[in-house]
Design an enzyme around this catalytic site. Sequence first.
Site, PDB file in Angstrom:
ATOM      1  N   GLU A  45       0.855  -1.193   0.000  1.00 30.28           N
ATOM      2  CA  GLU A  45       0.000   0.000   0.000  1.00 30.28           C
ATOM      3  C   GLU A  45       0.891   1.243   0.000  1.00 30.28           C
ATOM      4  OE1 GLU A  45      -3.524  -0.194   2.345  1.00 30.28           O
ATOM      5  OE2 GLU A  45      -3.205   1.829   3.092  1.00 30.28           O
ATOM      6  N   ARG A  60     -14.966   4.760   4.774  1.00 33.42           N
ATOM      7  CA  ARG A  60     -15.638   5.994   5.157  1.00 33.42           C
ATOM      8  C   ARG A  60     -14.680   7.175   5.161  1.00 33.42           C
ATOM      9  NH1 ARG A  60     -17.242   7.217  11.201  1.00 33.42           N
ATOM     10  NH2 ARG A  60     -15.025   7.764  11.127  1.00 33.42           N
ATOM     11  N   GLY A  61     -13.453   6.954   5.645  1.00 33.63           N
ATOM     12  CA  GLY A  61     -12.521   8.062   5.873  1.00 33.63           C
ATOM     13  C   GLY A  61     -12.708   8.579   7.285  1.00 33.63           C
ATOM     14  N   ALA A  65     -19.276   3.657   5.147  1.00 37.00           N
ATOM     15  CA  ALA A  65     -18.670   2.948   4.012  1.00 37.00           C
ATOM     16  C   ALA A  65     -19.715   2.107   3.275  1.00 37.00           C
ATOM     17  CB  ALA A  65     -17.524   2.068   4.512  1.00 37.00           C
ATOM     18  N   GLN A  81      -7.026  -3.341   9.559  1.00 35.70           N
ATOM     19  CA  GLN A  81      -6.161  -2.328  10.144  1.00 35.70           C
ATOM     20  C   GLN A  81      -4.878  -3.031  10.579  1.00 35.70           C
ATOM     21  OE1 GLN A  81      -4.830   0.404  10.360  1.00 35.70           O
ATOM     22  NE2 GLN A  81      -6.511   1.609  11.217  1.00 35.70           N
ATOM     23  N   GLN A 101       7.032   6.310  17.287  1.00 29.68           N
ATOM     24  CA  GLN A 101       5.837   5.571  16.850  1.00 29.68           C
ATOM     25  C   GLN A 101       5.186   4.776  17.984  1.00 29.68           C
ATOM     26  OE1 GLN A 101       7.257   3.335  13.478  1.00 29.68           O
ATOM     27  NE2 GLN A 101       6.516   4.886  12.059  1.00 29.68           N
TER      28      GLN A 101
HETATM   29  P1  FAD Z   1     -17.355   2.254   8.393  1.00 26.65           P
HETATM   30  O1  FAD Z   1     -17.422   0.855   7.956  1.00 26.65           O
HETATM   31  O2  FAD Z   1     -18.388   3.197   7.855  1.00 26.65           O
HETATM   32  O3  FAD Z   1     -17.415   2.270   9.995  1.00 26.65           O
HETATM   33  C1  FAD Z   1     -17.171   3.459  10.729  1.00 26.65           C
HETATM   34  C2  FAD Z   1     -17.757   3.316  12.135  1.00 26.65           C
HETATM   35  O4  FAD Z   1     -19.186   3.351  12.071  1.00 26.65           O
HETATM   36  C3  FAD Z   1     -17.411   2.023  12.852  1.00 26.65           C
HETATM   37  O5  FAD Z   1     -17.300   2.314  14.227  1.00 26.65           O
HETATM   38  C4  FAD Z   1     -18.604   1.121  12.580  1.00 26.65           C
HETATM   39  O6  FAD Z   1     -18.802   0.171  13.616  1.00 26.65           O
HETATM   40  C5  FAD Z   1     -19.744   2.114  12.523  1.00 26.65           C
HETATM   41  N1  FAD Z   1     -20.766   1.804  11.533  1.00 26.65           N
HETATM   42  C6  FAD Z   1     -20.604   1.238  10.324  1.00 26.65           C
HETATM   43  N2  FAD Z   1     -21.785   1.180   9.665  1.00 26.65           N
HETATM   44  C7  FAD Z   1     -22.714   1.734  10.482  1.00 26.65           C
HETATM   45  C8  FAD Z   1     -24.108   1.985  10.360  1.00 26.65           C
HETATM   46  N3  FAD Z   1     -24.789   1.621   9.260  1.00 26.65           N
HETATM   47  N4  FAD Z   1     -24.748   2.587  11.396  1.00 26.65           N
HETATM   48  C9  FAD Z   1     -24.073   2.950  12.530  1.00 26.65           C
HETATM   49  N5  FAD Z   1     -22.733   2.738  12.694  1.00 26.65           N
HETATM   50  C10 FAD Z   1     -22.064   2.132  11.673  1.00 26.65           C
HETATM   51  N6  FAD Z   1      -8.765   6.578   5.484  1.00 26.65           N
HETATM   52  C11 FAD Z   1      -8.596   7.500   4.498  1.00 26.65           C
HETATM   53  O7  FAD Z   1      -8.995   8.666   4.665  1.00 26.65           O
HETATM   54  N7  FAD Z   1      -7.999   7.165   3.311  1.00 26.65           N
HETATM   55  C12 FAD Z   1      -7.552   5.911   3.070  1.00 26.65           C
HETATM   56  O8  FAD Z   1      -7.027   5.647   1.996  1.00 26.65           O
HETATM   57  C13 FAD Z   1      -7.707   4.918   4.090  1.00 26.65           C
HETATM   58  N8  FAD Z   1      -7.309   3.636   3.885  1.00 26.65           N
HETATM   59  C14 FAD Z   1      -7.545   2.683   4.855  1.00 26.65           C
HETATM   60  C15 FAD Z   1      -7.210   1.339   4.597  1.00 26.65           C
HETATM   61  C16 FAD Z   1      -7.457   0.344   5.538  1.00 26.65           C
HETATM   62  C17 FAD Z   1      -7.122  -1.081   5.240  1.00 26.65           C
HETATM   63  C18 FAD Z   1      -8.036   0.698   6.797  1.00 26.65           C
HETATM   64  C19 FAD Z   1      -8.281  -0.350   7.843  1.00 26.65           C
HETATM   65  C20 FAD Z   1      -8.378   2.022   7.060  1.00 26.65           C
HETATM   66  C21 FAD Z   1      -8.143   3.025   6.089  1.00 26.65           C
HETATM   67  N9  FAD Z   1      -8.505   4.361   6.296  1.00 26.65           N
HETATM   68  C22 FAD Z   1      -8.336   5.302   5.309  1.00 26.65           C
HETATM   69  C23 FAD Z   1      -9.070   4.785   7.592  1.00 26.65           C
HETATM   70  C24 FAD Z   1     -10.609   4.666   7.626  1.00 26.65           C
HETATM   71  O9  FAD Z   1     -11.179   5.572   6.711  1.00 26.65           O
HETATM   72  C25 FAD Z   1     -11.053   4.968   9.057  1.00 26.65           C
HETATM   73  O10 FAD Z   1     -10.658   3.938   9.918  1.00 26.65           O
HETATM   74  C26 FAD Z   1     -12.514   5.336   9.242  1.00 26.65           C
HETATM   75  O11 FAD Z   1     -12.640   5.917  10.557  1.00 26.65           O
HETATM   76  C27 FAD Z   1     -13.503   4.169   9.176  1.00 26.65           C
HETATM   77  O12 FAD Z   1     -13.619   3.697   7.914  1.00 26.65           O
HETATM   78  P2  FAD Z   1     -14.522   2.388   7.606  1.00 26.65           P
HETATM   79  O13 FAD Z   1     -14.547   2.225   6.150  1.00 26.65           O
HETATM   80  O14 FAD Z   1     -14.073   1.262   8.444  1.00 26.65           O
HETATM   81  O15 FAD Z   1     -15.959   2.945   8.127  1.00 26.65           O
END
Ligand code: FAD
Length: 317
Positions: A18, A124-125, A144, A210, A246
């Site tokens: 990545e 989601r970000g 997301a 993660q 870190q």
């Molecule tokens: P979601 O799946 O939407 O979850 C976010 C939170 O909401 C969680 O606590 C979940 O339990 C809760 N939730 C989910 N769905 C619902 C629902 N329907 N109703 C209520 N609660 C809900 N960030 C960046 O900005 N750019 C990147 O390129 C990037 N790459 C990443 C790559 C990886 C492999 C990982 C693990 C993370 C990355 N991140 C990146 C960080 C990520 O955007 C954050 O961790 C963000 O806070 C959560 O993203 P998610 O897609 O897991 O969110």
Amino acid sequence: MKVIDHIRQAKDTLISFEILPPLKGKTINSIYEHLDPLMEFKPSFINVTYHRSEHVFKKKADGTFDKVEVRKRPGTVGICAAIMNYYHVDAVPHLICGGFNKRETEDALIDLNFIGVDNVLVLRGDAAKNETLFEPDPDGHRYAIDLLKQVVNLNNGIYLEEDILDGFRTKFSIGVAGYPEKHFEAPNMNSDLDYLKEKVDAGSDYIVTQMFFDNKKYFEFVDKCREKGINIPIIPGLKPVTSKKQLSIIPRTFHVDIPDELSVEIMKCKTDLDVEKVGAEWLLNQSRELKKAGVPVLHYYTLGKARVISNVVKQLL
Ligand code: FAD
């Protein structure tokens, strides 16, 4: 080729990396210089992160400040095209909800399809730097899963404009994020896993985790996912610790623990070069154990540490 097809066709654990887009002002050569030492390991795919724009305050001549929006690391779509063309490797752009509306997302997906990208990692970000909680764009997605549904719609030829009746069906393979140590906003692991299951049921093909520094957490997470009926591949995300700083930055930024054994060894180090050696050894042991357990892919967050990761993967293969 789709990530999920790479995994299905693999006879052994695959390798993937990545990368981050360079800071604005740098050229694509900085990406090639970063990736060159890693390409000998024939990664099956390379993920390219996406970064939302942020507000910064610029001081004016009269002493007042202007609030301006800047994107410090643009270029994800262009980098995907460049590395696919230069290395003939599959690129996986990250797509985020934060800072984008649905139309901009659709346009980005169309661009990605036109340049031959078959994969997206849907996220989601994080909250913007000036916000305590994540706030979606007024016409964007809150979670997301909502963004994922938009990609699934496009894969079914359903565009935002309802008058497009016979729209081209994209074929994106969709990955989502999972958290062996729980997403920091989730009230508990069970609720986090329930939402992860929803993302899987809505059409994701695989999960990328993660980073974690204790393999036990990954194995337990996989077990809990399987108990929930999440049966898609779960790709472990890995990163070396390379500096003493870190030890606090990683837990604060990524909400993961650093095991006592590792932190004690790092605290004994006199220089960051010593820390790199300890971090690399730890990463190698993690990688060996995961590979032995038959994980589908070892996904390395390279984050400017290509040399360390290259040394680890060299010893692993
Ligand atoms: P979601 O799946 O939407 O979850 C976010 C939170 O909401 C969680 O606590 C979940 O339990 C809760 N939730 C989910 N769905 C619902 C629902 N329907 N109703 C209520 N609660 C809900 N960030 C960046 O900005 N750019 C990147 O390129 C990037 N790459 C990443 C790559 C990886 C492999 C990982 C693990 C993370 C990355 N991140 C990146 C960080 C990520 O955007 C954050 O961790 C963000 O806070 C959560 O993203 P998610 O897609 O897991 O969110």
